[in-house]
Design an enzyme around this catalytic site. Sequence first.
Site, PDB file in Angstrom:
ATOM      1  N   SER A  13       0.755  -1.307  -0.084  1.00 39.47           N
ATOM      2  CA  SER A  13       0.026   0.079  -0.010  1.00 39.47           C
ATOM      3  C   SER A  13       0.738   1.111   0.033  1.00 39.47           C
ATOM      4  CB  SER A  13      -1.061  -0.036   1.360  1.00 39.47           C
ATOM      5  OG  SER A  13      -0.020   0.141   2.324  1.00 39.47           O
ATOM      6  N   LYS A  15      -6.081   3.934   5.792  1.00 38.05           N
ATOM      7  CA  LYS A  15      -4.896   4.329   6.037  1.00 38.05           C
ATOM      8  C   LYS A  15      -5.037   6.086   5.533  1.00 38.05           C
ATOM      9  CE  LYS A  15      -0.210   3.441   4.925  1.00 38.05           C
ATOM     10  NZ  LYS A  15       0.969   2.424   4.180  1.00 38.05           N
ATOM     11  N   TYR A  47      -7.320 -10.248  -0.016  1.00 36.95           N
ATOM     12  CA  TYR A  47      -6.459 -10.931  -1.229  1.00 36.95           C
ATOM     13  C   TYR A  47      -7.186 -11.972  -1.892  1.00 36.95           C
ATOM     14  CZ  TYR A  47      -2.069  -9.224   1.197  1.00 36.95           C
ATOM     15  OH  TYR A  47      -1.160  -8.654   1.623  1.00 36.95           O
ATOM     16  N   GLY A  74       4.614  -8.939   6.011  1.00 38.25           N
ATOM     17  CA  GLY A  74       5.249  -8.903   7.423  1.00 38.25           C
ATOM     18  C   GLY A  74       4.608  -9.449   8.557  1.00 38.25           C
ATOM     19  N   ASP A  75       5.088  -9.720   9.465  1.00 45.23           N
ATOM     20  CA  ASP A  75       4.386 -10.539  10.609  1.00 45.23           C
ATOM     21  C   ASP A  75       3.680  -9.379  11.397  1.00 45.23           C
ATOM     22  OD1 ASP A  75       6.402  -8.957  11.971  1.00 45.23           O
ATOM     23  OD2 ASP A  75       7.508 -10.537  12.789  1.00 45.23           O
ATOM     24  N   ASP A  76       3.561  -8.329  11.026  1.00 46.78           N
ATOM     25  CA  ASP A  76       2.640  -7.312  11.990  1.00 46.78           C
ATOM     26  C   ASP A  76       1.130  -7.481  11.726  1.00 46.78           C
ATOM     27  OD1 ASP A  76       3.082  -6.542   9.117  1.00 46.78           O
ATOM     28  OD2 ASP A  76       2.008  -4.580   9.734  1.00 46.78           O
ATOM     29  N   ASP A  92     -27.664  30.537  14.934  1.00 49.87           N
ATOM     30  CA  ASP A  92     -26.824  30.204  13.856  1.00 49.87           C
ATOM     31  C   ASP A  92     -27.672  31.217  12.785  1.00 49.87           C
ATOM     32  OD1 ASP A  92     -25.907  28.806  11.661  1.00 49.87           O
ATOM     33  OD2 ASP A  92     -27.454  27.386  11.403  1.00 49.87           O
TER      34      ASP A  92
END
Length: 670
Positions: A247, A282, A313, A328-330, A442
Amino acid sequence: MKALILNSGLGSRMGILTSDQPKCMTEVAHGETILSRQLTLISAAGIDEAVITTGLYDAALVEYCASLALPIKLTFVNNPEYRSTNYIYSMYLAKAQLEDQDVLLMHGDLVFEPAVLDDLLASDESCMVVSSTLPLPDKDFKSVIQDGRIRKIGIEFFEDAVASQALYHLKQKEWRIWMDSISAFCERGDVKCYAENAFNAVSDVCVLRPLDVRDRLCAEIDTPEDLSIVSKQLDGVKNRTVYMCFSTDMIHSGHISIVQKAAKLGKLTVGVLSDHAIMSYKRFPLIPFEDRRMLLKNIAGVSQVVEQQDLSYRQNLEQLRPDYVVHGDDWQSGFQKPIRDEVLSILATYGGQLVDYPYTHEERYIEIERRARAELSLPDVRRSRLKKALAAKGLVSVMEAHSGLTGLIVEDTCVHVDGKTYQFDGMWISSLCDSTAKGKPDIELVDMTSRFRTIDDIMEVTTKPIIFDGDTGGLTEHFVYTVKTLERMGVSMVIIEDKTGLKKNSLFGTEADQTQDDIESFSAKIAAGKSAQKSKDFMICARIESLILERGMEDALKRAYAFVAAGADAIMIHSRRKDPAEIFEFVDTFRARDAATPIVVVPTSFNAVTEDEFKARGVNMVIYANQLTRAGFPAMKHAAELILENHRAKECDDICMSFKDIITLIPDDR
């Protein structure tokens, strides 16, 4: 670190193939021998010195190594007693060349794939290659494993054992312990056994861990039959397929490293997350999909690049059916774990494997992300993001913010559901909420200078696009300057409503005296605003009050078409009814004639409709216009009442967020 390659054996079981050369010079692929492959992989891994033990055909081996011209310093240690000793004695003779350092130890007849060597060298502990998936061999090495340690190595062990190969990464401590035991064996004349016998004698103090490579290639060649099998396995390695997904829009050495590791497993296909997918979990990508695709396509080792449209996926895995998926193992925990679980289930349907590499956590990479966020906060970048988000996602969700702290809530709040992440795409600076926060009615009483100050407060701590409630826009001459100021500040859109005179909140509908502007005058205001703006990114949205004022659907649609013709970049249709029928009717009719102009809704009244339903109808922006304000004030009022009722603050604490938690919402450095 130095490598020690044991090549002093006779290789007699290879028959004619070793009639005039050592076994390590046997070709396993076109133009590639066992030894040339070993040395090439060692050199590529960053090892620049190797010690090679020799026996028969010593001169031929030395001459062959020189012909390879590899950037690696080679030291040769000849075992003159090669016919009457095992390699334990060769290791003893090489002892002086390998003191006080880590050692990569291997037999000279081993063929292994690059990823096996990488994993071996990456280990923080001494380790040996084993395979938990291969059947136990009758006459080759097996390792007995207990409590995560290798306790015995030999051909005779079967209980608690796994297949293993003589490929070791030995730290200084373990190498010294083992070598001292080897020395003791040799100095008492015990030179015909395996060096592993010396390890077994000290395995209680020599800590050796198993490195399970499962089905990856790591095999010895003892016979022509072995050679045929391993050569076919090498072809299989070259034809293996690997998939990983990115990403990122800022490539750094950590990304390059994992790409290189993945490429060593086979032909690498990289999936690039779509802009839509990235925005869903993200920050907004600084670089659009096509540019990110080209970045990754040009990294050495990448065979092809494809789009991955979702965080899942599934679609790409079912189409590509890769042998390996790398990540990655994250993602072994946290919100991505359901995605990982799905990947494992898909791979299991056809025998694919998942490889999790250690995730890289380094301050320099965190700093890169900080710089990216800083870039997103710049006016030109922030202003352009709304149009890009609309193009990428089709529908964006926007939450009101009326202060720096509420801006941070909108910026950073996200939820994780079934492996997916949801967050807001932008912020709505509402006239109603801004006025309410200041204790004013307002009615456009809060002047623009004060309202711009609110924008500044929010912009200082956030990066997401801002949509500004411009009320009626005021006089056309004033609106022109409002557009210029908002555009310069980095605001993405201003929404103005087609009313005149003293503004009254639309919630009052026909209960208050409200005058709708005529089409020609409001169209002229829109046109003047569009003429004043300097960039193509700034948007003017025309808010139509016909349904609020009960002027009918025909009037609303007539105005919408006219305002688009005048230059409006979007249309906001408003309603006080809880039933969304008239909103849906407007959208359906408008879309039949205009498929492109974004439609904005504020579902304060018709709040049962989901974003997916709106999107399916053709709506492009949903603004949650006042929920943070409406949620905050009752809570504060209740807290004040509790203190007054109990004459202390204890009862109030149960409904209060601690200041420690509040402070965590405010980062030291955006």
